[in-house]
Design an enzyme around this catalytic site. Structure first.
Site, mmCIF file in Angstrom:
data_model
loop_
_atom_site.group_PDB
_atom_site.id
_atom_site.type_symbol
_atom_site.label_atom_id
_atom_site.label_comp_id
_atom_site.label_asym_id
_atom_site.label_seq_id
_atom_site.Cartn_x
_atom_site.Cartn_y
_atom_site.Cartn_z
ATOM 1 C CB SER B 10 -31.351 -2.147 4.189
ATOM 2 O OG SER B 10 -30.291 -1.388 3.660
ATOM 3 C CE LYS B 86 -27.553 4.496 -5.513
ATOM 4 N NZ LYS B 86 -28.242 5.432 -4.608
ATOM 5 C CB ALA B 121 -32.982 1.024 2.059
ATOM 6 C CE LYS B 172 -24.584 7.426 -3.366
ATOM 7 N NZ LYS B 172 -25.213 6.951 -2.130
ATOM 8 C CB SER B 235 -25.572 8.114 4.477
ATOM 9 O OG SER B 235 -24.288 7.870 3.927
#
Lengths: 324, 324
Positions: B10, B86, B121, B172, B235
């Site tokens: 995405s 990430k 996204a 994170k 998320s």
């Protein structure tokens, strides 16, 4: 110990119940309130009698503390005073500790502490875990409050940074108003992340200028409370921002809110203090324009994103912003 | 410029569309995907042909980057490489920049940049405003990416702290897993505020040990992305935590998730790196126990609150914790 709580709002009532569970004797002074009828604590309307206690916990709206304190006659041996309030007095630009020092004759600041952190009353009342900081210029006072007020559901840590803890609790309510405006405009979580980041920077900048420590703002009383207040639908300040974004007028919102949204008053006080120190507080300034100058919330957030994000460059080494 | 995006997830697809709006020519390399059929960018399955570009943007799951890079034959004049990923490679404990330096023959780290920040996204694709940081050891590389990739809806800031920005984006996701567990257990926003506070401390501690700057962790790529990821139902990492708390098994969750939740792999890598540096990462450690040792999520959060909150005392001058 004998504890008197001034103020019968949701946080005052929640702390009263916690203290009773801990075995303390609690007296609540506040306006008549049907919700209190069946409560297990003593209630009084006699202010001077209420002051005969070991610890006086202030859970009043910050703008009302002055008038209550000056109407009272304190006993010769004044109690410890614990602030449960989060705000800045608009008229004299004072933190709660400063209000007490000025308005209670002969009061020593070493007997004052402030309790602040992510402690939404509704969640604490339901027994969900919470943490907070007890700050005092005196270690002994902070430890006394920590010892008497903490329990398995509310863990308390002590701090000497009274200035930082009081300011963090006050200023996060202003950022929460902005978070509410963003939520009301349905701008999403990416904007929220940016707002919390810039908001904490802005809070810390003013806090340090007034003698607070940056570590306090990165801790529970700063970042922790900020995140909680900016993300909970139970936050009154966030709710005010959300409803402003929905087109309601401030007076109508405040009248129907039931309890005080401290950020509404603290915003102008913080901006005034920032001016005295030649500091920029772009988020606080835009919140004030929306609240008091009828600025369109969408325009405010647009200006804020553009403006505040330009200053994000300060945070990075050799940063530049292209195409504005 | 000609941009190739490796990875058709995405975020890769969203960045592709942004770049096309900016007038760039975009080629997307990735697995066949029905969603791409009508897309306005070129698609290819020829990896080596895809590498003939000015900027190679890597939007692959971090654990797959190594195998893709070593299977490729890079042209003599290698493109700039921009990481959109990430995470930390589990096997070699490498950040994406380190993977590229090792796996692309003759690659100079000065031609590498990482883009990281609060950029869900879905929101960026809908045109909601977002901000992020472009980090590179080379100012010129960072400015080039900033210039070519930023637009009115995605504002980019440059940073020289590549290590800090890459680690912040990776770590994170681990805290977001913990936030999801708390959300799944319905622990409320007071706990979330404490978790984000302690999580950022833990992220910063490891980041500084590896040479990153604490200001990066307090900025958009650190705190900003952390808040967004810990609060959005979009998320994937938070979702995994929420479903784990609901009693589902990790394998089942990952199979039905559609896209990768990087934190699941980064958690063990981060813990391994922390061990090498004799650092404690209590939240990361509890996340690993829940994910890989079937520890009960409620027990993990209980241990975490007790443990992590004891260490909160580090953040305050002369703090002590009473009654555990």
């Amino acid at each position: 110990v004998n504890v008197t709580i001034l103020g019968a709002g949701s946080w005052g009532r929640t702390v009263a119940l916690l203290l009773i569970k801990r075995g303390h004797r609690v007296t609540l002074w506040g306006r008549a309130n049907a919700a209190l009828a069946a409560a297990p604590y003593d209630q009084t309307h006699d202010l001077n009698a209420a002051l005969q206690c070991d610890v006086l916990a202030i859970a009043l709206p910050v703008q009302q503390i002055h008038s209550v304190l000056v109407a009272a006659t304190f006993p010769k041996s004044a109690p410890y005073v614990l602030s449960l309030a989060k705000g800045i007095e608009q008229e004299r630009l004072l933190r709660v500790s400063q209000i007490c020092t000025r308005d209670i004759p002969g009061f020593s600041s070493g007997r004052f502490a402030a309790l602040s952190g992510p402690t939404l009353a509704d969640e604490v009342a339901r027994g969900l875990p919470a943490t907070a900081v007890v700050a005092s210029e005196s270690d002994e006072t902070a430890k006394l409050i920590q010892h008497e007020f903490s329990g398995p559901a509310l863990r308390l840590y002590t701090s000497r940074d009274l200035t930082g803890v009081e300011l963090a609790g006050a200023l996060k309510n202003v950022i929460a108003l902005a978070a509410g405006i963003c939520a009301g405009l349905k701008l999403g979580q990416n904007v929220l992340g940016a707002l919390v980041t810039r908001g904490l920077t802005e809070m810390t900048r003013l806090g340090e200028a007034l003698g607070g420590q940056s570590a306090t703002f990165s801790g529970l009383a700063g970042l922790g409370d900020l995140v909680t207040t900016c993300t909970s639908s139970m936050s009154r300040n966030r709710t005010v921002g959300e409803r402003i974004a929905g087109g309601e007028g401030l007076d109508d919102i405040l009248q129907s809110l039931g309890e005080v949204a401290e950020g509404v008053w603290t915003a102008t006080a913080a901006l005034e203090i920032a001016k005295q120190h030649s500091l920029e507080m772009p988020i606080t300034a835009e919140v004030c324009r929306v609240l008091y100058e009828s600025k369109d919330p969408t325009a405010a957030i647009h200006d804020l994103m553009t403006r505040s994000l330009k200053s994000e460059t300060d945070a990075y080494v050799s940063s530049t912003l292209s195409r504005g």
